[in-house]
Enzyme design. Structure first.
Site, PDB file in Angstrom:
ATOM      1  N   ASP A   1      28.461  -6.495  22.112  1.00  0.00           N
ATOM      2  CA  ASP A   1      27.766  -5.190  22.357  1.00  0.00           C
ATOM      3  C   ASP A   1      26.311  -5.454  22.441  1.00  0.00           C
ATOM      4  O   ASP A   1      25.733  -5.711  21.046  1.00  0.00           O
ATOM      5  CB  ASP A   1      28.283  -4.166  21.392  1.00  0.00           C
ATOM      6  CG  ASP A   1      27.463  -2.869  21.760  1.00  0.00           C
ATOM      7  OD1 ASP A   1      26.979  -2.473  22.815  1.00  0.00           O
ATOM      8  OD2 ASP A   1      27.845  -1.952  20.869  1.00  0.00           O
TER       9      ASP A   1
ATOM     10  N   MET B   1      27.566  -7.969  17.213  1.00  0.00           N
ATOM     11  CA  MET B   1      26.296  -7.221  17.879  1.00  0.00           C
ATOM     12  C   MET B   1      25.472  -8.309  18.267  1.00  0.00           C
ATOM     13  O   MET B   1      25.121  -9.251  17.917  1.00  0.00           O
ATOM     14  CB  MET B   1      25.731  -6.326  16.938  1.00  0.00           C
ATOM     15  CG  MET B   1      26.416  -5.010  16.675  1.00  0.00           C
ATOM     16  SD  MET B   1      26.827  -4.197  17.797  1.00  0.00           S
ATOM     17  CE  MET B   1      25.081  -3.421  18.490  1.00  0.00           C
TER      18      MET B   1
ATOM     19  N   GLY C   1      20.815   0.301  17.739  1.00  0.00           N
ATOM     20  CA  GLY C   1      19.869   1.541  17.853  1.00  0.00           C
ATOM     21  C   GLY C   1      19.687   1.871  19.095  1.00  0.00           C
ATOM     22  O   GLY C   1      20.002   3.186  19.474  1.00  0.00           O
TER      23      GLY C   1
ATOM     24  N   GLY D   1      23.056  -5.779  25.395  1.00  0.00           N
ATOM     25  CA  GLY D   1      22.383  -6.731  26.507  1.00  0.00           C
ATOM     26  C   GLY D   1      23.337  -7.586  27.408  1.00  0.00           C
ATOM     27  O   GLY D   1      22.989  -8.400  27.986  1.00  0.00           O
TER      28      GLY D   1
ATOM     29  N   ASP E   1      28.936   5.576  21.494  1.00  0.00           N
ATOM     30  CA  ASP E   1      28.147   5.171  20.248  1.00  0.00           C
ATOM     31  C   ASP E   1      27.779   6.261  19.538  1.00  0.00           C
ATOM     32  O   ASP E   1      27.300   7.431  20.247  1.00  0.00           O
ATOM     33  CB  ASP E   1      26.844   4.362  20.795  1.00  0.00           C
ATOM     34  CG  ASP E   1      26.847   3.208  21.486  1.00  0.00           C
ATOM     35  OD1 ASP E   1      27.244   2.167  20.772  1.00  0.00           O
ATOM     36  OD2 ASP E   1      26.685   3.030  22.880  1.00  0.00           O
TER      37      ASP E   1
ATOM     38  N   HIS F   1      33.125   2.974  25.570  1.00  0.00           N
ATOM     39  CA  HIS F   1      32.491   2.762  24.357  1.00  0.00           C
ATOM     40  C   HIS F   1      31.435   3.714  23.867  1.00  0.00           C
ATOM     41  O   HIS F   1      30.654   3.906  24.619  1.00  0.00           O
ATOM     42  CB  HIS F   1      31.979   1.142  24.662  1.00  0.00           C
ATOM     43  CG  HIS F   1      31.140   1.042  23.157  1.00  0.00           C
ATOM     44  ND1 HIS F   1      31.625   0.190  22.332  1.00  0.00           N
ATOM     45  CD2 HIS F   1      29.753   0.860  22.802  1.00  0.00           C
ATOM     46  CE1 HIS F   1      30.625  -0.122  21.326  1.00  0.00           C
ATOM     47  NE2 HIS F   1      29.610   0.458  21.609  1.00  0.00           N
TER      48      HIS F   1
ATOM     49  N   MET G   1      25.393   7.799  16.188  1.00  0.00           N
ATOM     50  CA  MET G   1      24.536   7.236  15.228  1.00  0.00           C
ATOM     51  C   MET G   1      24.031   8.546  14.491  1.00  0.00           C
ATOM     52  O   MET G   1      24.008   9.529  14.733  1.00  0.00           O
ATOM     53  CB  MET G   1      23.264   6.970  15.979  1.00  0.00           C
ATOM     54  CG  MET G   1      23.380   5.460  16.663  1.00  0.00           C
ATOM     55  SD  MET G   1      21.713   5.092  17.765  1.00  0.00           S
ATOM     56  CE  MET G   1      22.403   4.515  19.136  1.00  0.00           C
TER      57      MET G   1
END
Ligand SMILES: O=C(CO)[C@H](O)[C@H](O)COP(=O)(O)O
Ligand SMILES: [Fe+2]
Length: 217
Positions: free
Chosen positions: A164, A130, A135, A166, A37, A35, A39
């Site tokens: 996605d 989410m 972030g 925690g 990420d 995965h 941003m």
């Protein structure tokens, strides 16, 4: 039941200066996919070496996600996951992603209702719920997102559903029981001394829940 348990370490939590070797290390530890990420302001390039070895799910936390479809396809991404909140024309974007040869993931932030995602569910490959505000890694898991997962699983029994934020050994059972089958885990996997064992634990929890659900039907 078409879906299976898949674990995707979030590379956001790794040492980004050696992205390629981190991807290879996670695949060697048994990850089903990676995965990645992305941003606004911190777009990183997909390491070509890594994408030839793995399934790359691009989590596009960007404004105007339309602009990155072709570059990500060219870089070897397999799945392009965009945020429903970031576009005014999800239908067109879904079409463009498919035409570029990638699978489509559709993500919703914690404040977005699952009913807003539902009209698109039959056109996408995966829904991402989410479980933190997008972030950064290492945030607290939002258990109150689980009704969204449960609702999606009941309405769309074959859909890949990803969580996605925690997610780790302490929170996986809630995700698995609710019906998630694609599990993103950043700090819990990457930060572990034994990523292989954590990946196995997460996959076993999801596989057990899938089996239980099939027996209950
Ligand atoms: O999209 C993300 C952040 O917005 C990351 O994928 C996520 O935070 C994973 O990290 P962790 O498992 O440590 O929460
Ligand atoms: Fe992510």
């Amino acid at each position: 039941m078409a879906y299976s348990a898949k674990i995707g370490p979030s590379i956001l939590s790794s040492d980004l200066s050696c992205l390629g070797s981190e991807c290879v290390r996670m695949m060697a530890c048994g990850a089903d996919y990676l995965h990645l990420d992305v941003m606004d302001g911190s777009v990183f390039s997909v390491a070509p070496k890594a994408t030839t070895l793995c399934v790359a799910d691009m989590h596009m936390m960007v404004s105007r996600p339309e602009q990155w479809v072709k570059p990500m396809a060219a870089a070897g991404a397999n799945q392009y996951t965009f945020h429903l909140e970031a576009t005014t024309n999800p239908g067109n974007l879904i079409k463009e992603i498919k035409e570029s040869g990638m699978k489509v993931g559709l993500a919703i932030k914690p404040d977005t209702t699952v009913e807003e995602l539902a009209p698109w569910a039959n056109q996408i490959h995966m829904a991402l719920v989410m479980t933190v505000e997008p972030g950064f890694g290492g945030q607290k898991f939002m258990e109150d997102m689980m009704p969204k997962v449960r609702w999606l699983r009941s309405m769309f029994p074959s859909l890949d559903i990803e969580v996605d934020g925690g997610v780790g050994p302490d929170t996986i059972h809630k995700c698995a029981e609710a019906g998630a089958n694609m599990i993103v885990s950043g700090s819990a996997v990457i930060g572990s001394d034994d990523p292989r064992s954590v990946i196995t634990l997460l996959r076993t929890a999801v596989a057990d829940a899938i089996q239980k659900r099939s027996l209950d039907r």
